[in-house]
Design an enzyme around this catalytic site. Structure first.
Site, mmCIF file in Angstrom:
data_model
loop_
_atom_site.group_PDB
_atom_site.id
_atom_site.type_symbol
_atom_site.label_atom_id
_atom_site.label_comp_id
_atom_site.label_asym_id
_atom_site.label_seq_id
_atom_site.Cartn_x
_atom_site.Cartn_y
_atom_site.Cartn_z
ATOM 1 N N ASP A 32 0.837 -1.209 0.000
ATOM 2 C CA ASP A 32 0.000 0.000 0.000
ATOM 3 C C ASP A 32 0.869 1.255 0.000
ATOM 4 O OD1 ASP A 32 -1.995 -1.783 0.169
ATOM 5 O OD2 ASP A 32 -2.732 -1.177 2.152
ATOM 6 N N ALA A 33 1.987 1.195 0.728
ATOM 7 C CA ALA A 33 2.829 2.383 0.875
ATOM 8 C C ALA A 33 3.381 2.828 -0.481
ATOM 9 C CB ALA A 33 3.974 2.094 1.834
ATOM 10 N N GLU A 34 3.686 1.855 -1.341
ATOM 11 C CA GLU A 34 4.219 2.179 -2.668
ATOM 12 C C GLU A 34 3.125 2.860 -3.500
ATOM 13 O OE1 GLU A 34 6.941 2.364 -3.957
ATOM 14 O OE2 GLU A 34 6.804 2.099 -6.123
ATOM 15 N N TYR A 35 1.909 2.316 -3.424
ATOM 16 C CA TYR A 35 0.778 2.930 -4.128
ATOM 17 C C TYR A 35 0.630 4.381 -3.655
ATOM 18 C CZ TYR A 35 -3.873 3.746 -5.987
ATOM 19 O OH TYR A 35 -4.938 4.271 -6.684
ATOM 20 N N SER A 81 -36.065 -5.484 -16.757
ATOM 21 C CA SER A 81 -36.002 -6.359 -15.593
ATOM 22 C C SER A 81 -35.899 -7.794 -16.111
ATOM 23 C CB SER A 81 -37.205 -6.161 -14.686
ATOM 24 O OG SER A 81 -38.356 -6.159 -15.456
ATOM 25 N N GLU A 118 -25.133 -17.634 -14.230
ATOM 26 C CA GLU A 118 -24.429 -16.633 -13.404
ATOM 27 C C GLU A 118 -25.109 -16.499 -12.049
ATOM 28 O OE1 GLU A 118 -24.678 -12.992 -15.679
ATOM 29 O OE2 GLU A 118 -24.164 -14.040 -17.535
ATOM 30 N N LYS A 120 -27.112 -14.246 -9.169
ATOM 31 C CA LYS A 120 -28.025 -13.087 -9.114
ATOM 32 C C LYS A 120 -27.698 -12.339 -7.821
ATOM 33 C CE LYS A 120 -32.313 -11.139 -10.010
ATOM 34 N NZ LYS A 120 -32.078 -10.001 -9.158
ATOM 35 N N ASP A 122 -27.566 -9.654 -4.841
ATOM 36 C CA ASP A 122 -28.628 -8.938 -4.143
ATOM 37 C C ASP A 122 -28.144 -7.522 -3.860
ATOM 38 O OD1 ASP A 122 -31.061 -8.631 -3.061
ATOM 39 O OD2 ASP A 122 -30.712 -9.845 -1.272
ATOM 40 N N ARG A 141 -31.001 2.300 -11.998
ATOM 41 C CA ARG A 141 -31.988 1.785 -12.950
ATOM 42 C C ARG A 141 -33.238 2.673 -12.969
ATOM 43 N NH1 ARG A 141 -36.417 -1.386 -12.811
ATOM 44 N NH2 ARG A 141 -36.768 -2.634 -14.687
ATOM 45 N N TYR A 233 -20.192 -5.941 -9.636
ATOM 46 C CA TYR A 233 -19.979 -6.986 -10.642
ATOM 47 C C TYR A 233 -20.707 -6.601 -11.923
ATOM 48 C CZ TYR A 233 -17.811 -10.502 -7.643
ATOM 49 O OH TYR A 233 -16.956 -11.180 -6.843
ATOM 50 N N LYS A 300 -28.935 -17.455 -18.923
ATOM 51 C CA LYS A 300 -29.104 -16.686 -20.160
ATOM 52 C C LYS A 300 -28.767 -17.592 -21.338
ATOM 53 C CE LYS A 300 -27.669 -12.458 -17.881
ATOM 54 N NZ LYS A 300 -26.544 -11.570 -17.572
ATOM 55 N N LYS A 324 -34.745 -18.392 -8.451
ATOM 56 C CA LYS A 324 -34.549 -17.993 -7.058
ATOM 57 C C LYS A 324 -34.169 -19.160 -6.151
ATOM 58 C CE LYS A 324 -36.195 -13.665 -6.981
ATOM 59 N NZ LYS A 324 -35.915 -12.560 -6.116
ATOM 60 N N CYS A 423 -35.147 -16.843 37.270
ATOM 61 C CA CYS A 423 -35.108 -17.748 36.119
ATOM 62 C C CYS A 423 -36.529 -18.215 35.790
ATOM 63 C CB CYS A 423 -34.220 -18.947 36.446
ATOM 64 S SG CYS A 423 -34.363 -20.283 35.241
ATOM 65 N N CYS A 426 -36.696 -22.138 36.894
ATOM 66 C CA CYS A 426 -36.546 -22.655 38.259
ATOM 67 C C CYS A 426 -36.630 -21.574 39.331
ATOM 68 C CB CYS A 426 -35.216 -23.398 38.393
ATOM 69 S SG CYS A 426 -33.793 -22.294 38.420
ATOM 70 N N CYS A 441 -28.954 -17.902 34.664
ATOM 71 C CA CYS A 441 -29.646 -18.469 35.824
ATOM 72 C C CYS A 441 -28.560 -19.009 36.756
ATOM 73 C CB CYS A 441 -30.559 -19.592 35.355
ATOM 74 S SG CYS A 441 -31.043 -20.692 36.690
ATOM 75 N N CYS A 447 -31.722 -26.244 38.298
ATOM 76 C CA CYS A 447 -32.577 -25.784 37.197
ATOM 77 C C CYS A 447 -32.814 -26.905 36.180
ATOM 78 C CB CYS A 447 -31.900 -24.598 36.520
ATOM 79 S SG CYS A 447 -32.870 -23.924 35.168
HETATM 80 N N1 5U1 Z 1 -25.943 -11.936 -13.346
HETATM 81 C C1 5U1 Z 1 -26.979 -11.200 -13.734
HETATM 82 N N2 5U1 Z 1 -27.777 -10.566 -12.910
HETATM 83 N N3 5U1 Z 1 -28.707 -9.952 -13.658
HETATM 84 C C2 5U1 Z 1 -29.774 -9.180 -13.292
HETATM 85 N N4 5U1 Z 1 -27.382 -11.001 -15.000
HETATM 86 C C3 5U1 Z 1 -28.460 -10.225 -14.975
HETATM 87 N N5 5U1 Z 1 -29.227 -9.766 -15.960
HETATM 88 C C4 5U1 Z 1 -30.287 -9.000 -15.635
HETATM 89 C C5 5U1 Z 1 -30.571 -8.678 -14.297
HETATM 90 C C6 5U1 Z 1 -31.737 -7.836 -13.944
HETATM 91 O O1 5U1 Z 1 -31.121 -8.509 -16.578
HETATM 92 C C7 5U1 Z 1 -30.888 -8.751 -17.971
HETATM 93 C C8 5U1 Z 1 -31.113 -10.163 -18.339
HETATM 94 C C9 5U1 Z 1 -31.843 -7.834 -18.685
#
Ligand code: 5U1
Length: 686
Positions: A32-35, A81, A118, A120, A122, A141, A233, A300, A324, A423, A426, A441, A447
């Site tokens: 990190d120090a070099e960075y 979606s 792939e 999904k 959250d 979005r 990602y 896909k 899901k 408790c 008991c 307790c 007990c």
């Molecule tokens: N990995 C991945 N997640 N995800 C979410 N691909 C992906 N594609 C999405 C969404 C909503 O939508 C496209 C297929 C339109």
């Protein structure tokens, strides 16, 4: 000497490469120090020559101004979606494959369709717009047509390249998910709790990583957003001009990764329904071990040509589906807050819930862990809460949805008040020692909730040493009501034992003989066997040596107890609380009446110096002749103590074959190390 312009360009390239190695590949090649050193050099160069500052300079991840609101961004290509398959079983994957085949008019004779599978994530979907390879805009979005311009905040995410490697197309929009890793979320919440505890007014904790990530992305103050540890990602595209899109989804992800974007490695190209099912199962099995939350997997159709043939329906592609897993979090209402007594006497507040289906089962109780947690989360009866059940972990209340708090809600949780100091099983006094998070307790032996644990502790080898009285038998004895109190052990007869499953004639006779044998014991073993909190074997020996008589010990006040070697206020308090409970005294009397006895003596005040008095030994490795127990007994007989860990206070480490880290630590701390012969010499000198 390079010109300032050349040097600035070289520094930019180097720093961007290091950032990619650090944030995306998780494999930094410089400290990190070099960075930091190179970063400062670039900052100084840009300050001296402002014309050298470029938008992709790492110095431009700087935190921008607080905004009054976000500008609206119209998505050139709508952010669609994805259709969700809520059948969380394998059949969900088969349904998707069957639909794709039908829509492509494939027959059974046609080969399986190739899919890219792939995760999904959250999190929160984001569109990154690169022009000539430079990040120019990031947008949420929103409703799919219009989102919010969150460029300032997104630029603070180190994982997102400000310039793509090797792509200088006029326009390339990359879509993906901003998320927060679970460990970073926990650490961030811990910091938030500390701030709140110190009186910070505008701070709050978050119920889950998704909310925390979404909150951070939509922070109007980029300085606040930068403090939230976000990740990203990439998984798809938006508007593209002047770039040849790869022919498959898997090829696209490879290209995005090569351009320096983070792409998750848990992806696979699979064939047909069987391939999808195997992927769903494989990821399902490792879901809880992933460092971030996912709510499913995405399939896909891999070939873009087939995707184009399949097209879209009502703003969702026909070529993709999100399959899901059972949700790990759900909302529900707290009906009541109860308190559970564990096997060790620990009192755990438990939320009684409107039953809710979460993590694959119906949950109606969720742990609140302890009083402090319950207060910190401010969970009250009537509240709507988020319940989490991940894998085999006990369901827990992760937080309150304050917006849904009804006008008439319960009082803040107060465990002592709720139980009236007793408790719930008991009625023994409950105690919470200084520095401990749990109430307990104090009725250990008495007990019913702690009965099995108390019997097993009493019977163990280092206590009354009742061979044959193991887990399974104790379960049976207690569950069938044969034994309700510890002294009843000594009333067991062959007839009673025969009523139990799996207890043969021989084992019954052996157990009875062992029970009989256990009656002749030592005061130290008996004291240890009572399971008084904080009284381990060594303290029990100290107490036995000091008092020589149980009655004298039972009658000793706190001040007197503090005179015993190594007995501090917590231990003294624990002994007093135990013997102050009439039912504990009763159990002791019943055991003595059953014939449990030991030799008593006048007691040895600590001033009578034994040769090893005050010296702590640590045993490690295997000694050639003495077993560990024998060595310990000899050391203790000479007044020494045996501890499990080496510190500066350790007098000697006795090391045998295959001694490990304890020996190393002794050498580091300069503690004297003996072998068995050395120990014997010391003992002989005694
Ligand atoms: N990995 C991945 N997640 N995800 C979410 N691909 C992906 N594609 C999405 C969404 C909503 O939508 C496209 C297929 C339109």
């Amino acid at each position: 000497m390079p010109t300032p312009a050349r040097r600035a360009a070289a520094l930019r390239d180097l720093l961007n490469r290091y950032a990619h190695e650090y944030y995306v590949l998780d494999a930094p090649s410089v400290p990190d120090a070099e960075y930091d050193r190179l970063f400062q050099e670039l900052q100084a160069l840009e300050a001296a020559h402002p014309e050298l500052s470029t938008p992709d300079s790492p110095t431009q991840r700087v935190i921008g101004k607080v905004l009054a609101g976000f500008a609206v961004v119209r998505h050139v290509v709508p952010m669609l979606s994805i259709r969700t398959e809520t059948d969380t079983e394998a059949s969900g994957a088969a349904t998707f494959d069957a639909r794709v085949r039908r829509e492509l008019a494939l027959t059974e004779a046609d080969p399986p369709v190739e899919y890219d599978a792939e995760l999904k994530f959250d999190g929160l979907a984001i569109n990154l717009r690169y022009e000539q390879g430079l990040l120019v805009q990031a947008a949420t979005r929103g409703d799919g047509e219009r989102g919010e311009d969150v460029t300032q905040n997104i630029r603070t995410i180190g994982q997102i390249p400000l310039r793509l490697h090797g792509i200088e197309a006029p326009v390339l929009e990359v879509r993906g998910e901003v998320y927060m890793r679970r460990d970073r979320f926990e650490a961030m919440n811990e910091r938030q709790r500390e701030l709140i505890a110190k009186g910070a007014k505008n701070e709050k904790t978050f119920v889950n990583p998704r909310n925390a990530a979404a909150g951070a992305v939509r922070q109007l103050d980029p300085a606040m957003a930068a403090k939230r540890p976000l990740s990203f990602y990439a998984y798809g595209l938006g508007d593209v001009q002047g770039w040849e899109i790869p022919e498959t989804q898997s090829g696209l992800l490879d290209a995005l990764a090569a351009a320096g974007l983070p792409v998750n490695g848990d992806r696979a190209v699979v064939a047909g329904a069987d391939g999808l099912i195997a992927f769903h199962q494989r990821i399902g099995a490792k879901r809880d071990a992933l460092p971030f939350d996912i709510d499913g997997v995405v399939y896909k159709v891999n070939a873009r040509a087939l995707q184009q043939r399949l097209g879209y329906v009502s703003r969702e592609p026909r070529w993709a589906v999100a399959h899901k897993y059972p949700a790990q979090e759900q909302m529900t209402v707290v009906r009541d807050i109860g308190v559970q007594v564990g096997r060790t006497g620990k009192l755990t507040p438990v939320a009684k819930l409107e039953p809710v289906f979460v993590g694959g089962t119906t949950v109606s109780n969720a742990t609140l862990h302890n009083e402090d947690e319950t207060r910190r989360k401010d969970v009250r009866i009537g509240d709507t809460v988020i319940v989490r059940r991940a894998g085999d972990v006990i369901p827990e209340v992760v937080g309150v949805v304050l917006d849904k708090r009804p006008a008439k809600v319960g009082e803040p949780f107060d465990l002592y008040k709720q139980l009236d100091g007793k408790c719930p099983i008991c009625a023994s006094a409950i105690v919470r020692e200084e520095g401990e998070v749990d109430w307990r307790c104090s009725g250990g032996l008495f007990c019913p909730a702690q009965r099995k644990q108390a019997i097993l502790h009493y019977a163990q080898r280092r206590a009354l040493d009742i061979e044959g009285l193991g887990d399974k038998l104790v379960d049976q004895l207690v569950d069938t009501g044969v034994i309700r109190t510890l002294p009843e052990l000594y009333k067991l007869g062959v007839a009673k034992l025969h009523e139990l499953e799996r207890v043969g004639e021989k084992s019954a006779a052996n157990l009875l003989a062992n029970l009989e044998k256990s009656k002749q014991t030592t005061l130290a073993r008996f004291l240890y066997g009572l399971g008084i909190r904080h009284i381990g074997e060594t303290t029990a020996k100290d107490l036995a040596r000091h008092y020589g008589s149980l009655d004298r010990l039972m009658d000793a006040g706190i001040e007197q107890l503090l005179e015993v070697d190594d007995v501090g206020p917590i231990v003294a308090e624990s002994i007093r609380t135990f013997f102050d409970q009439p039912h504990n005294r009763e159990v002791v009397e019943q055991l003595r009446a059953a014939g449990v006895h030991w030799e008593e003596h006048a007691g040895t005040p600590p001033t009578v110096a034994l040769p090893f008095a005050g010296k702590t030994f640590v045993l490690t490795g295997t000694l050639p002749n003495l077993t560990r127990d024998e060595a310990q007994e000899r050391i203790e007989a000479a007044g020494g103590k045996v501890s499990g860990s080496v510190s500066k206070k350790t007098a000697y480490v006795v090391a045998g074959a295959e001694a490990g880290s304890k020996l190393e630590k002794a050498q580091t701390l300069g503690v004297t190390v003996l072998d068995e012969a050395g120990l014997r010499k010391l003992l002989d000198g005694v």
